[in-house]
Design an enzyme around this catalytic site. Sequence first.
Site, PDB file in Angstrom:
ATOM      1  N   SER A 162     -16.941   9.671   2.733  1.00 49.37           N
ATOM      2  CA  SER A 162     -17.168  10.369   1.477  1.00 49.37           C
ATOM      3  C   SER A 162     -15.916  11.137   1.052  1.00 49.37           C
ATOM      4  O   SER A 162     -14.849  10.556   0.908  1.00 49.37           O
ATOM      5  CB  SER A 162     -18.387  11.274   1.600  1.00 49.37           C
ATOM      6  OG  SER A 162     -18.780  11.770   0.340  1.00 49.37           O
ATOM      7  N   HIS A 169     -24.341   5.160   1.818  1.00 51.96           N
ATOM      8  CA  HIS A 169     -23.150   6.014   1.820  1.00 51.96           C
ATOM      9  C   HIS A 169     -22.709   6.385   3.229  1.00 51.96           C
ATOM     10  O   HIS A 169     -21.516   6.421   3.523  1.00 51.96           O
ATOM     11  CB  HIS A 169     -23.464   7.280   1.013  1.00 51.96           C
ATOM     12  CG  HIS A 169     -22.296   8.159   0.746  1.00 51.96           C
ATOM     13  ND1 HIS A 169     -21.182   7.727   0.065  1.00 51.96           N
ATOM     14  CD2 HIS A 169     -22.056   9.466   1.068  1.00 51.96           C
ATOM     15  CE1 HIS A 169     -20.313   8.722  -0.034  1.00 51.96           C
ATOM     16  NE2 HIS A 169     -20.809   9.786   0.577  1.00 51.96           N
ATOM     17  N   ASP A 179     -24.398   1.870  -1.701  1.00 52.42           N
ATOM     18  CA  ASP A 179     -24.061   3.255  -2.015  1.00 52.42           C
ATOM     19  C   ASP A 179     -23.774   3.382  -3.504  1.00 52.42           C
ATOM     20  O   ASP A 179     -22.954   2.630  -4.047  1.00 52.42           O
ATOM     21  CB  ASP A 179     -22.835   3.670  -1.208  1.00 52.42           C
ATOM     22  CG  ASP A 179     -22.384   5.092  -1.503  1.00 52.42           C
ATOM     23  OD1 ASP A 179     -23.227   5.907  -1.930  1.00 52.42           O
ATOM     24  OD2 ASP A 179     -21.197   5.377  -1.291  1.00 52.42           O
TER      25      ASP A 179
END
Length: 456
Positions: free
Chosen positions: A156, A433, A380
Amino acid sequence: MDKLQTHLPGFSGSVFPSKHYSISGYVGIGEKNLFYYFVVSERRPGRDAVVLWLNGGPGCSSFDAFVYEHGPFNFQEGKPKGSLPKLHLNPYSWSKVSNIIYLDSPVGVGFSYSRNTSAYTAGDLQTAADTHAFLLKWFDLYPEFVSNPFYIAGESYAGIYMPTLASEVVKGIKGYMVGNGVTDPVFDGNAHGMALISDDIFQAVEAACGGDYYSNSSPMCLEKQGDVYMAISGLNIYDILEPCYHDPTSQHSSKGNASLPHSFQQLGVTSRPLAVRTRLFGRAWPFRAPVKDGIVPLWPQLAESNKNSVPCVKDEVATIWLNDATVRKAIHAEPENVAGPWVLCTDRLDYYHDAGSMIPYHKKLTTGGYRALIFSGDHDMCVPYTGSQAWTKSLGYKTVSPWRSWRCGGQISGYLQGYDHDLTFLIIKGAGHTVAEYKAMEALEFYRRWLDQEPI
Protein backbone atom coordinates in the site's frame (compact mmCIF):
# COMPACT_ATOMS: atom_id res chain seq x y z
CA MET A 1 19.79 -6.71 26.83
CA ASP A 2 18.11 -9.18 24.44
CA LYS A 3 14.71 -10.39 25.54
CA LEU A 4 13.85 -13.73 23.97
CA GLN A 5 10.10 -14.10 23.49
CA THR A 6 9.05 -17.47 24.93
CA HIS A 7 5.32 -16.98 25.53
CA LEU A 8 2.42 -15.03 24.07
CA PRO A 9 -1.04 -14.80 25.65
CA GLY A 10 -3.49 -16.89 23.65
CA PHE A 11 -0.88 -19.36 22.37
CA SER A 12 -1.31 -22.80 23.89
CA GLY A 13 1.43 -24.59 21.97
CA SER A 14 4.42 -26.01 23.80
CA VAL A 15 7.12 -24.30 21.76
CA PHE A 16 7.53 -21.57 19.13
CA PRO A 17 8.77 -22.70 15.72
CA SER A 18 11.63 -20.19 15.86
CA LYS A 19 13.03 -17.48 18.09
CA HIS A 20 10.93 -14.37 18.51
CA TYR A 21 13.02 -11.43 19.54
CA SER A 22 12.05 -8.11 21.04
CA ILE A 23 14.44 -5.74 22.81
CA SER A 24 11.97 -4.03 25.11
CA GLY A 25 10.08 -3.52 21.88
CA TYR A 26 11.77 -0.24 21.00
CA VAL A 27 14.68 1.41 19.26
CA GLY A 28 15.08 5.07 20.15
CA ILE A 29 15.70 7.66 17.42
CA GLY A 30 16.10 10.91 19.34
CA GLU A 31 12.72 11.57 20.96
CA LYS A 32 11.08 8.91 18.80
CA ASN A 33 10.54 5.36 20.04
CA LEU A 34 10.04 2.93 17.17
CA PHE A 35 8.49 -0.43 18.02
CA TYR A 36 9.36 -3.64 16.22
CA TYR A 37 8.81 -7.37 16.50
CA PHE A 38 11.51 -9.65 15.09
CA VAL A 39 10.88 -13.26 14.10
CA VAL A 40 13.86 -15.47 13.28
CA SER A 41 13.63 -17.79 10.28
CA GLU A 42 12.47 -21.34 10.91
CA ARG A 43 14.71 -22.57 8.10
CA ARG A 44 18.29 -21.25 8.13
CA PRO A 45 18.41 -18.14 10.33
CA GLY A 46 22.12 -17.62 9.78
CA ARG A 47 21.78 -17.65 5.98
CA ASP A 48 18.22 -16.63 5.15
CA ALA A 49 17.39 -13.07 4.20
CA VAL A 50 16.51 -10.45 6.79
CA VAL A 51 13.38 -8.67 5.56
CA LEU A 52 12.03 -5.42 6.97
CA TRP A 53 8.24 -5.25 6.61
CA LEU A 54 6.23 -2.03 6.63
CA ASN A 55 2.50 -1.53 6.25
CA GLY A 56 1.14 1.60 4.65
CA GLY A 57 -1.55 4.13 5.41
CA PRO A 58 0.26 6.33 6.07
CA GLY A 59 -0.69 5.57 9.63
CA CYS A 60 -1.29 1.80 9.61
CA SER A 61 0.52 -0.62 11.90
CA SER A 62 2.68 -3.46 10.61
CA PHE A 63 0.89 -5.69 13.11
CA ASP A 64 -1.83 -5.72 10.44
CA ALA A 65 0.47 -8.04 8.49
CA PHE A 66 1.64 -9.84 11.64
CA VAL A 67 -1.93 -10.74 12.67
CA TYR A 68 -3.81 -11.04 9.38
CA GLU A 69 -1.27 -11.84 6.69
CA HIS A 70 2.09 -13.58 7.03
CA GLY A 71 3.00 -13.53 10.71
CA PRO A 72 3.93 -16.71 12.61
CA PHE A 73 0.42 -17.22 14.00
CA ASN A 74 -3.16 -17.49 12.85
CA PHE A 75 -5.53 -15.68 15.19
CA GLN A 76 -8.86 -17.32 16.01
CA GLU A 77 -11.61 -15.14 17.43
CA GLY A 78 -12.05 -15.72 21.16
CA LYS A 79 -15.15 -17.19 22.73
CA PRO A 80 -17.19 -15.66 24.21
CA LYS A 81 -16.99 -12.80 21.73
CA GLY A 82 -14.58 -10.12 22.91
CA SER A 83 -12.33 -12.47 24.87
CA LEU A 84 -8.65 -12.96 24.08
CA PRO A 85 -8.08 -14.60 20.66
CA LYS A 86 -6.52 -18.04 20.34
CA LEU A 87 -3.20 -18.31 18.49
CA HIS A 88 -2.24 -21.24 16.25
CA LEU A 89 0.88 -21.70 14.16
CA ASN A 90 0.57 -20.29 10.65
CA PRO A 91 1.71 -22.86 8.07
CA TYR A 92 2.26 -20.04 5.55
CA SER A 93 4.22 -17.63 7.71
CA TRP A 94 6.94 -15.76 5.87
CA SER A 95 9.24 -16.65 8.75
CA LYS A 96 9.28 -20.15 7.26
CA VAL A 97 11.92 -18.89 4.82
CA SER A 98 13.18 -15.54 6.14
CA ASN A 99 14.05 -13.53 9.21
CA ILE A 100 11.46 -10.76 9.34
CA ILE A 101 11.18 -7.47 11.22
CA TYR A 102 7.72 -5.96 11.64
CA LEU A 103 8.21 -2.24 12.26
CA ASP A 104 5.59 0.33 13.29
CA SER A 105 6.60 3.40 11.31
CA PRO A 106 6.54 6.38 11.31
CA VAL A 107 6.44 7.27 15.00
CA GLY A 108 2.83 7.57 16.13
CA VAL A 109 1.81 4.39 14.30
CA GLY A 110 0.88 1.27 16.26
CA PHE A 111 3.02 1.03 19.40
CA SER A 112 5.61 3.58 18.22
CA TYR A 113 5.34 6.79 20.18
CA SER A 114 7.00 9.97 21.36
CA ARG A 115 6.47 12.06 24.48
CA ASN A 116 6.89 15.08 22.21
CA THR A 117 3.71 15.20 20.12
CA SER A 118 5.38 17.40 17.51
CA ALA A 119 7.13 14.20 16.41
CA TYR A 120 3.80 13.06 14.97
CA THR A 121 4.26 15.53 12.12
CA ALA A 122 5.97 13.44 9.47
CA GLY A 123 6.56 13.11 5.75
CA ASP A 124 7.98 10.66 3.24
CA LEU A 125 11.56 11.90 3.39
CA GLN A 126 11.72 12.16 7.19
CA THR A 127 10.15 8.71 7.54
CA ALA A 128 12.82 7.25 5.26
CA ALA A 129 15.57 8.93 7.28
CA ASP A 130 14.12 7.72 10.60
CA THR A 131 13.72 4.15 9.33
CA HIS A 132 17.28 4.17 8.05
CA ALA A 133 18.47 5.32 11.49
CA PHE A 134 16.40 2.53 13.05
CA LEU A 135 18.07 -0.06 10.82
CA LEU A 136 21.57 1.11 11.69
CA LYS A 137 20.80 0.76 15.40
CA TRP A 138 18.95 -2.52 14.89
CA PHE A 139 21.93 -4.16 13.19
CA ASP A 140 24.14 -2.90 16.01
CA LEU A 141 21.85 -4.82 18.37
CA TYR A 142 21.88 -7.91 16.13
CA PRO A 143 25.38 -8.05 14.57
CA GLU A 144 24.96 -11.76 13.85
CA PHE A 145 22.58 -10.83 11.00
CA VAL A 146 24.76 -8.20 9.33
CA SER A 147 26.09 -10.66 6.74
CA ASN A 148 22.64 -11.99 5.78
CA PRO A 149 21.04 -10.75 2.56
CA PHE A 150 18.84 -7.77 3.42
CA TYR A 151 15.58 -6.79 1.71
CA ILE A 152 12.82 -4.32 2.44
CA ALA A 153 9.18 -5.07 1.74
CA GLY A 154 5.74 -3.61 2.28
CA GLU A 155 2.36 -2.86 0.79
CA SER A 156 0.00 0.00 0.00
CA TYR A 157 1.55 3.34 1.03
CA ALA A 158 4.76 1.41 1.62
CA GLY A 159 5.02 1.84 -2.14
CA ILE A 160 6.30 5.26 -1.06
CA TYR A 161 8.21 4.01 1.99
CA MET A 162 10.16 1.32 0.10
CA PRO A 163 11.83 3.32 -2.71
CA THR A 164 12.58 6.32 -0.49
CA LEU A 165 14.07 4.08 2.20
CA ALA A 166 16.03 2.03 -0.34
CA SER A 167 17.53 5.25 -1.67
CA GLU A 168 18.60 6.13 1.88
CA VAL A 169 20.06 2.71 2.71
CA VAL A 170 21.76 1.89 -0.62
CA LYS A 171 24.71 0.00 0.88
CA GLY A 172 23.92 -3.51 2.06
CA ILE A 173 20.44 -3.87 0.55
CA LYS A 174 19.85 -6.57 -2.06
CA GLY A 175 16.43 -5.46 -3.24
CA TYR A 176 12.86 -4.63 -2.37
CA MET A 177 9.29 -5.87 -2.74
CA VAL A 178 6.20 -3.71 -3.06
CA GLY A 179 2.66 -5.11 -2.90
CA ASN A 180 -0.26 -3.11 -4.35
CA GLY A 181 1.94 -0.11 -3.79
CA VAL A 182 1.31 3.58 -4.23
CA THR A 183 3.65 4.91 -6.92
CA ASP A 184 2.39 7.75 -9.05
CA PRO A 185 -1.01 9.51 -9.00
CA VAL A 186 -1.59 9.34 -12.74
CA PHE A 187 -0.75 5.65 -13.09
CA ASP A 188 -2.40 4.63 -9.81
CA GLY A 189 -5.61 6.53 -10.48
CA ASN A 190 -6.34 5.78 -14.11
CA ALA A 191 -7.68 2.24 -14.06
CA HIS A 192 -10.65 0.76 -15.90
CA GLY A 193 -11.59 -2.88 -15.61
CA MET A 194 -13.06 -5.68 -13.48
CA ALA A 195 -16.59 -5.04 -14.81
CA LEU A 196 -17.31 -2.36 -12.21
CA ILE A 197 -18.19 0.47 -14.59
CA SER A 198 -19.45 0.46 -18.16
CA ASP A 199 -17.52 1.65 -21.19
CA ASP A 200 -20.09 4.43 -21.50
CA ILE A 201 -19.28 5.74 -18.00
CA PHE A 202 -15.56 5.47 -18.69
CA GLN A 203 -15.78 7.32 -22.00
CA ALA A 204 -18.01 10.03 -20.51
CA VAL A 205 -15.64 10.81 -17.65
CA GLU A 206 -12.66 10.72 -20.01
CA ALA A 207 -14.31 13.29 -22.23
CA ALA A 208 -15.51 15.51 -19.36
CA CYS A 209 -12.19 15.56 -17.48
CA GLY A 210 -9.79 15.42 -20.40
CA GLY A 211 -7.78 12.74 -18.62
CA ASP A 212 -7.18 15.05 -15.63
CA TYR A 213 -8.96 13.62 -12.59
CA TYR A 214 -6.89 15.45 -9.97
CA SER A 215 -7.05 19.21 -10.59
CA ASN A 216 -9.98 19.46 -13.01
CA SER A 217 -12.81 20.89 -10.92
CA SER A 218 -15.23 21.70 -13.71
CA PRO A 219 -18.88 20.91 -12.88
CA MET A 220 -19.13 18.42 -15.76
CA CYS A 221 -15.96 16.57 -14.69
CA LEU A 222 -17.20 16.34 -11.10
CA GLU A 223 -20.61 15.18 -12.26
CA LYS A 224 -19.18 12.38 -14.40
CA GLN A 225 -16.80 11.30 -11.65
CA GLY A 226 -19.85 11.13 -9.41
CA ASP A 227 -21.31 8.56 -11.80
CA VAL A 228 -18.19 6.45 -11.30
CA TYR A 229 -18.39 6.60 -7.53
CA MET A 230 -22.10 5.87 -7.53
CA ALA A 231 -21.40 2.73 -9.56
CA ILE A 232 -18.77 1.44 -7.13
CA SER A 233 -20.32 2.73 -3.90
CA GLY A 234 -20.59 0.09 -1.18
CA LEU A 235 -17.89 -2.20 -2.52
CA ASN A 236 -15.04 -3.35 -0.32
CA ILE A 237 -12.25 -1.24 -1.80
CA TYR A 238 -9.57 -3.63 -0.53
CA ASP A 239 -11.08 -6.68 -2.23
CA ILE A 240 -14.13 -6.30 -4.44
CA LEU A 241 -15.00 -9.98 -3.87
CA GLU A 242 -15.21 -9.61 -0.09
CA PRO A 243 -18.08 -8.17 1.97
CA CYS A 244 -17.84 -4.84 3.77
CA TYR A 245 -17.78 -5.48 7.52
CA HIS A 246 -18.38 -1.78 8.19
CA ASP A 247 -20.48 0.50 6.01
CA PRO A 248 -17.97 2.85 4.32
CA THR A 249 -20.66 5.42 3.51
CA SER A 250 -21.40 5.91 7.21
CA GLN A 251 -17.93 7.33 7.87
CA HIS A 252 -17.95 10.67 6.12
CA SER A 253 -15.01 12.97 6.54
CA SER A 254 -15.62 16.03 8.65
CA LYS A 255 -13.90 17.94 5.87
CA GLY A 256 -16.44 16.75 3.33
CA ASN A 257 -18.82 19.09 1.55
CA ALA A 258 -22.44 18.18 2.28
CA SER A 259 -23.46 19.34 -1.18
CA LEU A 260 -21.41 16.60 -2.80
CA PRO A 261 -22.64 13.00 -3.27
CA HIS A 262 -22.12 10.64 -0.33
CA SER A 263 -19.41 8.85 -2.25
CA PHE A 264 -17.44 12.11 -2.50
CA GLN A 265 -18.00 12.86 1.20
CA GLN A 266 -16.67 9.41 1.97
CA LEU A 267 -13.51 10.30 0.08
CA GLY A 268 -12.97 13.51 1.99
CA VAL A 269 -13.25 15.64 -1.16
CA THR A 270 -13.81 19.33 -0.49
CA SER A 271 -15.17 22.02 -2.76
CA ARG A 272 -11.78 23.76 -2.99
CA PRO A 273 -10.56 23.21 -6.58
CA LEU A 274 -6.97 22.24 -5.73
CA ALA A 275 -8.13 19.66 -3.21
CA VAL A 276 -10.29 17.82 -5.72
CA ARG A 277 -7.82 15.02 -6.18
CA THR A 278 -10.21 12.10 -6.44
CA ARG A 279 -8.67 8.93 -7.78
CA LEU A 280 -10.85 7.92 -10.68
CA PHE A 281 -11.26 4.19 -10.39
CA GLY A 282 -8.92 3.28 -7.56
CA ARG A 283 -9.67 4.74 -4.16
CA ALA A 284 -6.99 4.82 -1.57
CA TRP A 285 -5.94 3.92 1.96
CA PRO A 286 -7.46 5.38 5.09
CA PHE A 287 -5.49 8.59 5.46
CA ARG A 288 -4.20 11.48 3.43
CA ALA A 289 -1.55 14.15 3.91
CA PRO A 290 -2.57 17.73 4.54
CA VAL A 291 -1.49 20.47 2.15
CA LYS A 292 2.02 21.75 2.87
CA ASP A 293 4.32 24.03 0.88
CA GLY A 294 1.91 24.03 -2.02
CA ILE A 295 1.81 20.24 -2.21
CA VAL A 296 -1.75 19.10 -2.77
CA PRO A 297 -2.78 15.77 -1.21
CA LEU A 298 -2.81 13.09 -3.86
CA TRP A 299 -4.92 10.53 -2.09
CA PRO A 300 -8.28 11.10 -0.39
CA GLN A 301 -9.20 10.36 3.18
CA LEU A 302 -11.60 7.55 3.99
CA ALA A 303 -11.63 7.78 7.78
CA GLU A 304 -10.48 10.36 10.26
CA SER A 305 -11.01 9.00 13.73
CA ASN A 306 -9.43 6.02 15.40
CA LYS A 307 -12.78 5.60 17.11
CA ASN A 308 -14.09 4.34 13.78
CA SER A 309 -12.98 1.20 12.03
CA VAL A 310 -11.24 1.42 8.68
CA PRO A 311 -14.02 1.12 6.09
CA CYS A 312 -14.87 -2.50 5.26
CA VAL A 313 -12.02 -3.92 7.37
CA LYS A 314 -12.76 -6.34 10.19
CA ASP A 315 -10.05 -5.61 12.74
CA GLU A 316 -11.57 -6.71 16.05
CA VAL A 317 -9.23 -9.66 16.66
CA ALA A 318 -6.07 -7.57 16.36
CA THR A 319 -7.58 -4.71 18.35
CA ILE A 320 -8.58 -6.97 21.25
CA TRP A 321 -5.28 -8.87 21.36
CA LEU A 322 -2.93 -5.90 21.01
CA ASN A 323 -4.76 -3.80 23.59
CA ASP A 324 -4.70 -6.54 26.21
CA ALA A 325 -2.37 -5.52 29.04
CA THR A 326 -0.83 -9.00 29.32
CA VAL A 327 -0.07 -9.06 25.59
CA ARG A 328 1.55 -5.64 25.64
CA LYS A 329 3.68 -6.68 28.59
CA ALA A 330 4.66 -9.95 26.89
CA ILE A 331 5.83 -8.23 23.70
CA HIS A 332 7.51 -5.40 25.63
CA ALA A 333 5.21 -2.69 24.28
CA GLU A 334 4.56 0.27 26.54
CA PRO A 335 1.17 0.35 28.29
CA GLU A 336 -1.71 2.38 26.92
CA ASN A 337 -1.09 5.33 29.24
CA VAL A 338 2.35 5.76 27.63
CA ALA A 339 2.05 4.69 23.99
CA GLY A 340 -1.70 5.09 23.60
CA PRO A 341 -4.19 2.46 22.44
CA TRP A 342 -3.25 0.26 19.51
CA VAL A 343 -5.37 0.96 16.45
CA LEU A 344 -5.03 -0.53 12.99
CA CYS A 345 -4.70 2.92 11.40
CA THR A 346 -4.15 6.01 13.53
CA ASP A 347 -5.37 9.57 13.14
CA ARG A 348 -2.70 11.17 15.32
CA LEU A 349 -0.27 11.62 12.42
CA ASP A 350 0.03 14.89 10.53
CA TYR A 351 1.57 13.36 7.44
CA TYR A 352 2.89 14.97 4.26
CA HIS A 353 3.52 13.36 0.92
CA ASP A 354 6.67 15.23 -0.01
CA ALA A 355 8.59 12.76 -2.19
CA GLY A 356 6.57 13.05 -5.40
CA SER A 357 6.29 10.25 -7.93
CA MET A 358 8.20 7.06 -7.16
CA ILE A 359 8.98 6.29 -10.80
CA PRO A 360 12.34 8.16 -10.78
CA TYR A 361 13.24 6.32 -7.57
CA HIS A 362 12.44 2.94 -9.09
CA LYS A 363 14.42 3.73 -12.21
CA LYS A 364 17.48 4.78 -10.23
CA LEU A 365 17.31 1.75 -7.94
CA THR A 366 16.76 -0.88 -10.61
CA THR A 367 19.45 0.51 -12.93
CA GLY A 368 21.68 0.64 -9.86
CA GLY A 369 21.58 -3.13 -9.47
CA TYR A 370 18.83 -3.65 -6.90
CA ARG A 371 16.32 -6.44 -7.43
CA ALA A 372 12.65 -5.41 -7.40
CA LEU A 373 9.44 -7.41 -7.21
CA ILE A 374 6.26 -5.42 -7.81
CA PHE A 375 3.25 -7.60 -6.97
CA SER A 376 -0.49 -6.96 -7.01
CA GLY A 377 -3.68 -8.70 -6.03
CA ASP A 378 -5.94 -8.41 -9.05
CA HIS A 379 -9.15 -7.65 -7.08
CA ASP A 380 -7.85 -4.60 -5.25
CA MET A 381 -9.73 -1.36 -5.92
CA CYS A 382 -7.55 0.64 -3.51
CA VAL A 383 -4.37 0.56 -5.61
CA PRO A 384 -5.39 -1.36 -8.74
CA TYR A 385 -2.98 -3.72 -10.47
CA THR A 386 -3.56 -1.87 -13.73
CA GLY A 387 -1.57 1.10 -12.47
CA SER A 388 1.34 -1.07 -11.33
CA GLN A 389 1.32 -2.92 -14.62
CA ALA A 390 1.36 0.37 -16.54
CA TRP A 391 4.13 2.10 -14.62
CA THR A 392 6.48 -0.89 -14.67
CA LYS A 393 6.04 -1.04 -18.43
CA SER A 394 6.57 2.74 -18.68
CA LEU A 395 10.16 2.37 -17.46
CA GLY A 396 10.98 1.17 -20.97
CA TYR A 397 13.04 -1.84 -19.95
CA LYS A 398 13.55 -4.77 -22.27
CA THR A 399 11.19 -7.69 -21.60
CA VAL A 400 13.24 -10.73 -20.61
CA SER A 401 10.31 -12.95 -19.55
CA PRO A 402 7.18 -12.35 -21.67
CA TRP A 403 3.77 -12.38 -20.01
CA ARG A 404 3.05 -15.85 -18.66
CA SER A 405 1.23 -17.66 -15.90
CA TRP A 406 2.84 -18.91 -12.71
CA ARG A 407 1.68 -21.84 -10.60
CA CYS A 408 1.38 -22.90 -7.00
CA GLY A 409 0.08 -26.29 -5.90
CA GLY A 410 -0.35 -27.32 -9.52
CA GLN A 411 -2.81 -24.49 -10.25
CA ILE A 412 -2.39 -21.21 -12.10
CA SER A 413 -2.01 -18.63 -9.35
CA GLY A 414 -1.42 -15.52 -11.40
CA TYR A 415 0.67 -13.95 -14.13
CA LEU A 416 4.00 -12.19 -14.39
CA GLN A 417 6.27 -10.28 -16.71
CA GLY A 418 10.01 -10.02 -16.20
CA TYR A 419 12.08 -7.04 -17.29
CA ASP A 420 15.72 -6.20 -17.64
CA HIS A 421 17.47 -4.89 -14.50
CA ASP A 422 15.90 -7.72 -12.44
CA LEU A 423 12.47 -6.07 -12.28
CA THR A 424 9.47 -8.40 -12.03
CA PHE A 425 5.79 -7.48 -12.16
CA LEU A 426 3.56 -10.21 -10.71
CA ILE A 427 -0.20 -10.59 -10.33
CA ILE A 428 -1.82 -12.88 -7.76
CA LYS A 429 -5.13 -14.18 -9.07
CA GLY A 430 -8.08 -13.60 -6.74
CA ALA A 431 -6.15 -11.57 -4.14
CA GLY A 432 -7.05 -8.17 -2.75
CA HIS A 433 -5.04 -5.25 -1.40
CA THR A 434 -3.30 -7.30 1.32
CA VAL A 435 -2.22 -10.23 -0.81
CA ALA A 436 -1.09 -12.71 1.87
CA GLU A 437 -4.37 -12.23 3.76
CA TYR A 438 -6.33 -13.57 0.81
CA LYS A 439 -3.84 -15.98 -0.81
CA ALA A 440 -1.53 -17.15 1.97
CA MET A 441 -0.11 -20.28 0.31
CA GLU A 442 0.49 -18.55 -3.01
CA ALA A 443 2.06 -15.53 -1.30
CA LEU A 444 4.55 -17.67 0.61
CA GLU A 445 5.44 -19.50 -2.60
CA PHE A 446 6.31 -16.47 -4.72
CA TYR A 447 8.02 -14.84 -1.73
CA ARG A 448 10.23 -17.91 -1.17
CA ARG A 449 11.11 -18.33 -4.83
CA TRP A 450 11.99 -14.67 -5.26
CA LEU A 451 14.15 -14.51 -2.13
CA ASP A 452 15.90 -17.74 -3.12
CA GLN A 453 16.37 -16.34 -6.66
CA GLU A 454 14.51 -19.25 -8.19
CA PRO A 455 12.17 -18.88 -11.17
CA ILE A 456 8.61 -18.04 -10.13
